[in-house]
Design an enzyme around this catalytic site. Structure first.
Site, PDB file in Angstrom:
ATOM      1  N   LYS A  10      11.235  58.232   4.998  1.00 21.91           N
ATOM      2  CA  LYS A  10      11.472  58.987   6.236  1.00 21.91           C
ATOM      3  C   LYS A  10      12.070  60.363   5.942  1.00 21.91           C
ATOM      4  CE  LYS A  10      14.260  55.869   8.159  1.00 21.91           C
ATOM      5  NZ  LYS A  10      14.275  54.733   7.217  1.00 21.91           N
TER       6      LYS A  10
ATOM      7  N   ARG B   1      18.068  53.247  15.823  1.00 18.25           N
ATOM      8  CA  ARG B   1      18.022  52.039  14.998  1.00 18.25           C
ATOM      9  C   ARG B   1      18.280  50.786  15.809  1.00 18.25           C
ATOM     10  NH1 ARG B   1      19.429  54.975   9.894  1.00 18.25           N
ATOM     11  NH2 ARG B   1      19.231  53.590   8.114  1.00 18.25           N
TER      12      ARG B   1
ATOM     13  N   ARG C 160      16.338  56.541  -6.386  1.00 21.21           N
ATOM     14  CA  ARG C 160      17.247  57.435  -5.683  1.00 21.21           C
ATOM     15  C   ARG C 160      18.692  57.213  -6.152  1.00 21.21           C
ATOM     16  NH1 ARG C 160      16.874  57.382   0.714  1.00 21.21           N
ATOM     17  NH2 ARG C 160      18.057  55.473   0.437  1.00 21.21           N
TER      18      ARG C 160
ATOM     19  N   ARG D 265      24.033  57.784  -4.138  1.00 25.06           N
ATOM     20  CA  ARG D 265      24.543  57.368  -2.827  1.00 25.06           C
ATOM     21  C   ARG D 265      25.280  56.033  -2.951  1.00 25.06           C
ATOM     22  NH1 ARG D 265      20.204  57.898   2.053  1.00 25.06           N
ATOM     23  NH2 ARG D 265      21.172  55.917   2.598  1.00 25.06           N
TER      24      ARG D 265
ATOM     25  N   ARG E 203      21.195  46.568   4.339  1.00 25.77           N
ATOM     26  CA  ARG E 203      20.449  47.580   5.117  1.00 25.77           C
ATOM     27  C   ARG E 203      19.089  47.046   5.542  1.00 25.77           C
ATOM     28  NH1 ARG E 203      20.634  52.119   0.852  1.00 25.77           N
ATOM     29  NH2 ARG E 203      19.344  53.327   2.283  1.00 25.77           N
TER      30      ARG E 203
HETATM   31  P1  AMP Z   1      20.056  56.455   6.279  1.00 24.16           P
HETATM   32  O1  AMP Z   1      20.336  57.663   5.483  1.00 24.16           O
HETATM   33  O2  AMP Z   1      19.229  56.717   7.493  1.00 24.16           O
HETATM   34  O3  AMP Z   1      19.492  55.330   5.450  1.00 24.16           O
HETATM   35  O4  AMP Z   1      21.449  55.921   6.837  1.00 24.16           O
HETATM   36  C1  AMP Z   1      22.492  55.552   5.962  1.00 24.16           C
HETATM   37  C2  AMP Z   1      23.513  54.700   6.691  1.00 24.16           C
HETATM   38  O5  AMP Z   1      24.105  55.426   7.770  1.00 24.16           O
HETATM   39  C3  AMP Z   1      22.961  53.436   7.346  1.00 24.16           C
HETATM   40  O6  AMP Z   1      22.851  52.356   6.431  1.00 24.16           O
HETATM   41  C4  AMP Z   1      24.025  53.173   8.408  1.00 24.16           C
HETATM   42  O7  AMP Z   1      25.211  52.673   7.836  1.00 24.16           O
HETATM   43  C5  AMP Z   1      24.321  54.577   8.895  1.00 24.16           C
HETATM   44  N1  AMP Z   1      23.390  55.004   9.975  1.00 24.16           N
HETATM   45  C6  AMP Z   1      22.481  56.014   9.899  1.00 24.16           C
HETATM   46  N2  AMP Z   1      21.817  56.136  11.051  1.00 24.16           N
HETATM   47  C7  AMP Z   1      22.296  55.178  11.878  1.00 24.16           C
HETATM   48  C8  AMP Z   1      21.973  54.773  13.200  1.00 24.16           C
HETATM   49  N3  AMP Z   1      21.018  55.395  13.919  1.00 24.16           N
HETATM   50  N4  AMP Z   1      22.681  53.739  13.735  1.00 24.16           N
HETATM   51  C9  AMP Z   1      23.653  53.122  13.049  1.00 24.16           C
HETATM   52  N5  AMP Z   1      23.984  53.426  11.780  1.00 24.16           N
HETATM   53  C10 AMP Z   1      23.318  54.451  11.193  1.00 24.16           C
END
Ligand code: AMP
Length: 188
Positions: A13, A88, A127, A133, A144
């Site tokens: 994404k 989400r 990554r 990260r 996740r």
């Molecule tokens: P991402 O970079 O999109 O994989 O997001 C990393 C982490 O941020 C996720 O595993 C969640 O802990 C948090 N996070 C990101 N976006 C959301 C969302 N829309 N709702 C809830 N938690 C989020």
């Protein structure tokens, strides 16, 4: 134009959102990036969410909804928003619909990137080596993935019922996937 890039962690994404920014001049709205920036800055919000994000769980809906709402004017001015990692949950999707409706706008398309699980793990490990990260380790990744399956995948029928869901093969080179996304967007 408001589009959602949809799929499990590691499906591409973020990479594809950046492609669309370069291609179309739209704005990437990544709640994950916003939360990581808050954590890095040591802000009160960052302190509140750090353990949740590092463990791979979802932060409360109202936090991410507020982060997104703050950025909608900027995306509107640029002519488009690419939602990356948001919504989400069904509650987030409903809040997004309401926030856009208030601005006389709507979600135009949801692009679901299809990537098999073995590939997701391989990409996460790559990554982890490149970016370091905190949530790119196998334990957090499993959390996740489960959060995606339990809380995020139910959005698929939500958007399919609205006729907005487009499925795009997410395996293969970045360029090939970008071309498929572009074709799916131009279909309508
Ligand atoms: P991402 O970079 O999109 O994989 O997001 C990393 C982490 O941020 C996720 O595993 C969640 O802990 C948090 N996070 C990101 N976006 C959301 C969302 N829309 N709702 C809830 N938690 C989020």
């Amino acid at each position: 134009m408001n589009i959602i890039l949809f799929g499990p962690p590691g499906c591409g994404k973020g990479t594809q959102a950046k492609n669309l920014v370069a291609d179309r001049g739209w704005v990437q709205l990544s709640t994950g990036d916003m939360l990581r920036a808050a954590i890095a800055s040591g802000s009160e919000l960052g302190e509140r969410v750090k353990a949740i994000v590092d463990g791979g769980n979802l932060v409360p809906d109202e936090i991410v909804i507020e982060l997104i709402e703050e950025r909608l004017p900027e995306a509107e001015a640029a002519g488009g928003a690419i939602f990356d990692g948001f919504p989400r949950t069904v509650a987030q999707a409903e809040a997004l619909d309401a926030a856009l409706a208030k601005r006389g706008s709507k979600v135009d398309a949801v692009i679901r990137l299809l990537v098999d699980e073995k590939e997701l793990v391989a990409r996460m490990e790559k990554r982890a080596a490149e970016e370091g990260r905190a949530d790119d380790n196998i334990d957090a990744f499993k959390v996740r993935l489960k959060a995606y399956q339990d809380q995020t995948a139910p959005l698929l029928p939500f958007y399919a019922d609205q006729g907005k869901l487009k499925e795009v093969e997410g395996m293969g080179s970045m360029e090939d996937v970008a071309a498929r996304i572009s074709a799916a967007l131009d279909e309508k």
